[in-house]
Design an enzyme around this catalytic site. Structure first.
Site, PDB file in Angstrom:
ATOM      1  N   ASP A   1      62.373 -12.990  -7.016  1.00 22.61           N
ATOM      2  CA  ASP A   1      61.416 -12.142  -7.717  1.00 22.61           C
ATOM      3  C   ASP A   1      60.343 -13.072  -8.262  1.00 22.61           C
ATOM      4  O   ASP A   1      60.592 -14.254  -8.500  1.00 22.61           O
ATOM      5  CB  ASP A   1      62.097 -11.386  -8.865  1.00 22.61           C
ATOM      6  CG  ASP A   1      61.288 -10.188  -9.329  1.00 22.61           C
ATOM      7  OD1 ASP A   1      60.144 -10.385  -9.803  1.00 22.61           O
ATOM      8  OD2 ASP A   1      61.798  -9.053  -9.242  1.00 22.61           O
TER       9      ASP A   1
ATOM     10  N   CYS B   1      60.146   2.780  -4.741  1.00 26.20           N
ATOM     11  CA  CYS B   1      60.456   3.955  -5.573  1.00 26.20           C
ATOM     12  C   CYS B   1      59.191   4.813  -5.657  1.00 26.20           C
ATOM     13  O   CYS B   1      58.748   5.204  -6.722  1.00 26.20           O
ATOM     14  CB  CYS B   1      60.973   3.550  -6.953  1.00 26.20           C
ATOM     15  SG  CYS B   1      59.852   2.493  -7.870  1.00 26.20           S
TER      16      CYS B   1
ATOM     17  N   ASP C   1      62.633  -4.905  -1.733  1.00 19.47           N
ATOM     18  CA  ASP C   1      62.448  -3.858  -2.739  1.00 19.47           C
ATOM     19  C   ASP C   1      61.041  -4.086  -3.268  1.00 19.47           C
ATOM     20  O   ASP C   1      60.825  -4.831  -4.224  1.00 19.47           O
ATOM     21  CB  ASP C   1      63.505  -3.998  -3.836  1.00 19.47           C
ATOM     22  CG  ASP C   1      63.409  -2.907  -4.884  1.00 19.47           C
ATOM     23  OD1 ASP C   1      62.584  -1.989  -4.723  1.00 19.47           O
ATOM     24  OD2 ASP C   1      64.141  -2.996  -5.875  1.00 19.47           O
TER      25      ASP C   1
END
Length: 169
Positions: A15, A118, A65
């Site tokens: 990340d 998302c 993601d």
């Protein structure tokens, strides 16, 4: 993922935000998962990988993601839709494609690449995957799905499963 691959597998979590990785490491330690390595990554050049990954010519599977607008979480965070702009969405789209392209380089022949957001916005989902596939014919889309109820309450996510073709021998 770490539980699924077991002691013989490795999960490399990355990340741009080091604090997220610190939190992950704490949760992994609490769960007794010792096969998670963490590494900050800005989404451009691939980091160096452990020898076993290099010898295998990449990972068997890579999950992206992707950072996104979060439109799939607007029911729980209604104010976030008012903090979003078309300019931010455009910047996110460029970043999503950059990360997808970079991460794809870590997938070994015959391996899988999963892209997830998302978001329910097609420009962050199907359009991104189609653009990637148009530029990367070594990958094929196996399936994709928009999960949730964007027309009812926005609780939604998208995923696409791609596979890197085996190299010819």
């Amino acid at each position: 993922l770490a539980q699924r691959v077991g002691a013989k597998g490795l999960v490399l979590a990355s990340d741009i935000r080091a604090y997220k990785l610190k939190d992950l490491k704490i949760r992994a330690d609490e769960a007794g998962l010792k096969n998670i390595a963490i590494q900050t990554w800005e989404g451009r050049l691939l980091p160096s990988f452990p020898d076993a990954v290099t010898q295998a010519k990449g990972f068997a599977a890579v999950l992206v993601d992707a950072p996104c607008s979060g439109s799939g979480t607007w029911r729980r965070s209604p104010d976030s839709r008012f903090r979003s702009s078309l300019e931010q969405l455009s910047q996110l789209q460029a970043l999503q494609q950059q990360i997808l392209v970079a991460a794809s380089q870590a997938v070994r022949p015959g391996g899988y690449l999963c892209y997830a957001t998302c978001s329910w916005l097609a420009v962050e989902n199907e359009v991104q995957v189609d653009a990637f596939l148009a530029q990367h014919p070594e990958f094929v889309k196996l399936s994709d799905k928009l999960c949730g109820c964007p027309n009812e309450n926005s609780d939604t996510m998208y995923w696409a499963l791609l596979r890197r073709k085996e190299t010819s021998k």
